[in-house]
Design a protein around this motif. Structure first.
Motif, mmCIF file in Angstrom:
data_model
loop_
_atom_site.group_PDB
_atom_site.id
_atom_site.type_symbol
_atom_site.label_atom_id
_atom_site.label_comp_id
_atom_site.label_asym_id
_atom_site.label_seq_id
_atom_site.Cartn_x
_atom_site.Cartn_y
_atom_site.Cartn_z
ATOM 1 N N ASP A 1 9.331 -2.970 -5.519
ATOM 2 C CA ASP A 1 10.250 -3.524 -3.582
ATOM 3 C C ASP A 1 10.237 -2.508 -2.913
ATOM 4 O O ASP A 1 10.474 -2.139 -1.860
ATOM 5 N N LEU B 1 7.557 -1.043 -0.818
ATOM 6 C CA LEU B 1 6.714 -2.252 0.448
ATOM 7 C C LEU B 1 8.072 -1.692 1.468
ATOM 8 O O LEU B 1 7.775 -2.678 2.410
ATOM 9 N N GLU C 1 1.061 -6.433 -1.773
ATOM 10 C CA GLU C 1 2.057 -7.623 -0.797
ATOM 11 C C GLU C 1 1.530 -8.698 -2.305
ATOM 12 O O GLU C 1 2.116 -8.794 -3.195
ATOM 13 N N ARG D 1 -0.206 -6.137 3.292
ATOM 14 C CA ARG D 1 -1.047 -7.533 2.251
ATOM 15 C C ARG D 1 -1.655 -7.433 1.123
ATOM 16 O O ARG D 1 -1.107 -7.954 0.310
#
Length: 417
Positions: free
Chosen positions: A316, A319, A305, A302
């Motif tokens: 991206d 992730l 992110e 998290r």
């Protein structure tokens, strides 16, 4: 297609030379006329003389495709080859490469351009799993040998070993690599530092793949010392990644801390997002696979992110990469959030086009063990058994690692229950 004599005459006329001009004092005008009319074949000595008088290389005269045409073809092929192996367009560009080169293959000569075109053609055929790539690569290797172009010849040696490596024939791959390396080093008077480090890196990787850890460390330490001596940073991130993962697996916390610090320093110095991303993955991976601190691992996911959102960075791919999806799923599974874990882990696709090392494969197979646990946790015992059996069978032939031990433990527990 033009004959040798026709090519000589065409170049002579383009340069506005007469037969007497070209013949000079070492050939007769009559013999030159016979050669141009394909009624006589020049010796290699005569061919070299004619080429010298025309200001071209002998190989250019032997080419059945003009040099300019070859250069144009090579430029187009090199552009297609720039697409990275993990890019979705790779298969398309490799097919375009084959389609582009195929009409020329039988007409290619003995110059550098022909060799490079044959090399790229071979790689495209191999990627598409087509026949003929080995013979094309052999032709390219022969030309590079004759021209004494060591770097490209070494790349072919590496490619031959990598072809076996991608089929998970690790011992055979190592044997081919060592043979190719020995041949090239014995033949060449000079090996470019980058070429040497490419050989070093793949050799160390293969030693790890067959469980020869001490040999791998020896090669790596020698390569790092060589890099330091030459003031080179080539493959530095790759070396430290390899060393860090090995230290983590063997529980050598001192080496792990040292190489992890080296990675961070290199990432900051080179401003390398890929190295930085790998470090974030490695931190989370340590928490899930070694420390079993699943809540902390999920929090770090998290945090990544949030950092990316705040910085507006386009990471991206990090992730939502198979690695990060797997680590997120493992953390959820370890926390008992099995439905979420199943959803995440089911979406993990192993990138088989570039993942071949037994350690990397074992990491993904351990992910299947977490998936099996969460499937069992949601009552899907049939699928859980199917998943863990697959992981157990696939990891069996691979070298012993903590990931293999985990897969075996989950297999024994779920199948016995």
């Amino acid at each position: 297609m033009p004959t040798l004599g026709e090519r000589i005459r065409s170049i002579r006329k383009d340069q506005k030379l007469t037969l007497d001009n070209l013949a000079g004092d070492r050939m007769s005008k009559g013999m030159l006329s016979l050669i141009e009319n394909n009624k006589a074949k020049p010796s290699m000595e005569s061919l070299s003389y004619i080429a010298e008088r025309l200001g071209v290389s002998p190989s250019e005269l032997l080419e059945e495709v003009s040099v300019q045409e070859l250069r144009d073809l090579l430029e187009k092929t090199e552009d297609l080859a720039k697409v990275k192996i993990f890019d979705e367009a790779k298969a398309v560009t490799q097919q375009q490469t084959v389609d582009l080169i195929a009409p020329y293959v039988e007409r290619l000569g003995t110059g550098y351009e022909s060799a490079r075109i044959l090399e790229l053609y071979a790689y495209a055929l191999r990627y598409l799993d087509r026949d003929g790539w080995e013979s094309a690569l052999e032709r390219a290797a022969d030309i590079y040998d004759r021209l004494n172009i060591t770097a490209r010849r070494a790349a072919i040696g590496l490619a031959r070993a990598q072809a076996l490596y991608s089929r998970h024939r690790y011992a055979d791959s190592l044997a081919v690599l060592l043979r190719e390396r020995n041949t090239i080093e014995n033949r060449a008077t000079f090996i470019e530092p980058v070429t040497k480090l490419d050989f070093d890196y793949f050799e160390a990787t293969l030693h790890y793949a067959v469980g020869q850890n001490e040999e791998a460390l020896r090669v790596m330490e020698e390569a790092l010392a060589f890099s330091k001596e030459k003031g080179m940073y080539y493959r530095m991130s790759d070396w430290y990644r390899l060393a860090a993962v090995h230290a983590l697996m063997t529980g050598n916390k001192e080496d792990y801390t040292r190489f992890r610090l080296k990675l961070r320093q290199y990432g900051e110095f080179a401003e390398d997002d890929e190295t930085t991303g790998f470090l974030r993955f490695l931190d989370i991976h340590e928490l899930t696979s070694y420390e079993h601190q699943y809540a902390e691992a999920l929090q770090q996911v998290r945090d990544v992110e949030n950092e990316l959102k705040e910085n507006g960075q386009d990471l991206d791919r990090l992730l939502h990469s198979p690695y990060m999806n797997m680590e997120t799923g493992k953390a959820l599974s370890g926390l008992g959030r099995h439905e979420e874990a199943v959803e995440k882990l089911r979406n993990v696709q192993v990138p088989t086009e570039y993942i071949h090392h037994p350690i990397d494969l074992s990491i993904f197979l351990e992910g299947e063990a977490f998936l099996a646990d969460s499937l069992a946790g949601t009552g899907q015992t049939g699928e859980a058994e199917e998943v863990i059996r697959h992981a157990y069978e696939q990891i069996g032939p691979l070298i012993d690692t903590p990931y293999k031990e985990h897969v075996k433990a989950v297999h024994d527990r779920l199948i016995r229950n």
